[in-house]
Design a protein around this motif. Structure first.
Motif, PDB file in Angstrom:
ATOM      1  N   ALA A 183      66.944 -30.534  -1.735  1.00 14.14           N
ATOM      2  CA  ALA A 183      68.076 -31.076  -0.992  1.00 14.14           C
ATOM      3  C   ALA A 183      68.487 -32.384  -1.666  1.00 14.14           C
ATOM      4  N   ALA A 184      69.775 -32.605  -1.766  1.00 16.17           N
ATOM      5  CA  ALA A 184      70.276 -33.802  -2.451  1.00 16.17           C
ATOM      6  C   ALA A 184      69.925 -35.082  -1.709  1.00 16.17           C
ATOM      7  N   PHE A 185      69.820 -34.974  -0.402  1.00 12.45           N
ATOM      8  CA  PHE A 185      69.564 -36.160   0.411  1.00 12.45           C
ATOM      9  C   PHE A 185      68.318 -35.929   1.247  1.00 12.45           C
ATOM     10  N   ASP A 186      67.541 -36.966   1.402  1.00  2.88           N
ATOM     11  CA  ASP A 186      66.285 -36.880   2.143  1.00  2.88           C
ATOM     12  C   ASP A 186      66.558 -37.116   3.625  1.00  2.88           C
ATOM     13  N   ARG A 187      66.744 -36.016   4.356  1.00 10.78           N
ATOM     14  CA  ARG A 187      66.964 -36.091   5.797  1.00 10.78           C
ATOM     15  C   ARG A 187      65.970 -35.162   6.483  1.00 10.78           C
ATOM     16  N   PRO A 188      65.409 -35.584   7.597  1.00  9.00           N
ATOM     17  CA  PRO A 188      64.367 -34.783   8.243  1.00  9.00           C
ATOM     18  C   PRO A 188      64.852 -33.461   8.833  1.00  9.00           C
ATOM     19  N   ASP A 189      66.150 -33.319   9.098  1.00  9.69           N
ATOM     20  CA  ASP A 189      66.651 -32.093   9.715  1.00  9.69           C
ATOM     21  C   ASP A 189      67.008 -31.001   8.707  1.00  9.69           C
ATOM     22  N   LEU A 190      66.781 -31.246   7.420  1.00 13.16           N
ATOM     23  CA  LEU A 190      67.128 -30.262   6.397  1.00 13.16           C
ATOM     24  C   LEU A 190      65.953 -29.324   6.118  1.00 13.16           C
ATOM     25  N   PRO A 191      66.255 -28.040   5.965  1.00 11.67           N
ATOM     26  CA  PRO A 191      65.187 -27.094   5.640  1.00 11.67           C
ATOM     27  C   PRO A 191      64.732 -27.274   4.193  1.00 11.67           C
ATOM     28  N   PRO A 192      63.516 -26.824   3.879  1.00 14.40           N
ATOM     29  CA  PRO A 192      63.047 -26.929   2.491  1.00 14.40           C
ATOM     30  C   PRO A 192      63.836 -25.998   1.568  1.00 14.40           C
ATOM     31  N   VAL A 193      63.915 -26.381   0.311  1.00  9.75           N
ATOM     32  CA  VAL A 193      64.558 -25.543  -0.701  1.00  9.75           C
ATOM     33  C   VAL A 193      63.456 -24.767  -1.393  1.00  9.75           C
TER      34      VAL A 193
END
Length: 142
Positions: free
Chosen positions: A83-93
């Motif tokens: 993910a381009a940005f480190d945000r806690p709500d983003l799923p893993p790539v």
């Protein structure tokens, strides 16, 4: 001596519109200690103009670019797709199990000494989709 044909075929508009539309910056990546290039695959709109798609699920990204092409890039030493940005709500790539629930912006991280990865990525994400659209490259990803 070079032969110049009397009639030169017209360049497809989507290819001529490619110039200056699909620039891609490389920037420092504080968290990874190297550089990053955003993974924004191109597509051609209904007016024949190249555009970019910034936010996709990892599954959509794999379908747009080709899963094996993403794996080839990330198999290079020190290269990763996240993910381009480190945000806690983003799923893993995860290319072994690409998620299809939440769109996000992807980035390719690579070492600062790697001169080839950003060039390959730019061609793969920006140029190749347009060449496929106009029929200059096969749409076959195998």
């Amino acid at each position: 001596m070079l032969h110049k044909p009397t009639v030169v075929p017209e360049m497809p508009s989507s290819l001529s519109n490619l110039h200056n539309r699909l620039r891609s910056g490389i920037c420092a990546s504080a968290g990874h200690g190297g550089l990053r290039i955003m993974v924004f695959p191109s597509y051609v709109d209904t007016h024949g103009r190249p555009r970019i798609k910034k936010s996709l699920t990892t599954w959509d990204l794999a379908n747009a670019v080709g899963l094996h092409h993403l794996r080839e890039l990330t198999a290079r030493e020190g290269v990763g797709l996240e993910a381009a940005f480190d945000r806690p709500d983003l799923p893993p790539v995860d290319l072994d199990d690409p998620q299809h629930e939440k769109p996000l912006q992807h980035a390719l991280f690579f070492p600062a000494t790697d001169d080839e990865t950003p060039v390959i990525a730019f061609v793969r994400f920006r140029i190749v989709p347009v060449l496929r659209h106009i029929g200059w490259l096969s749409s076959d990803d195998d």
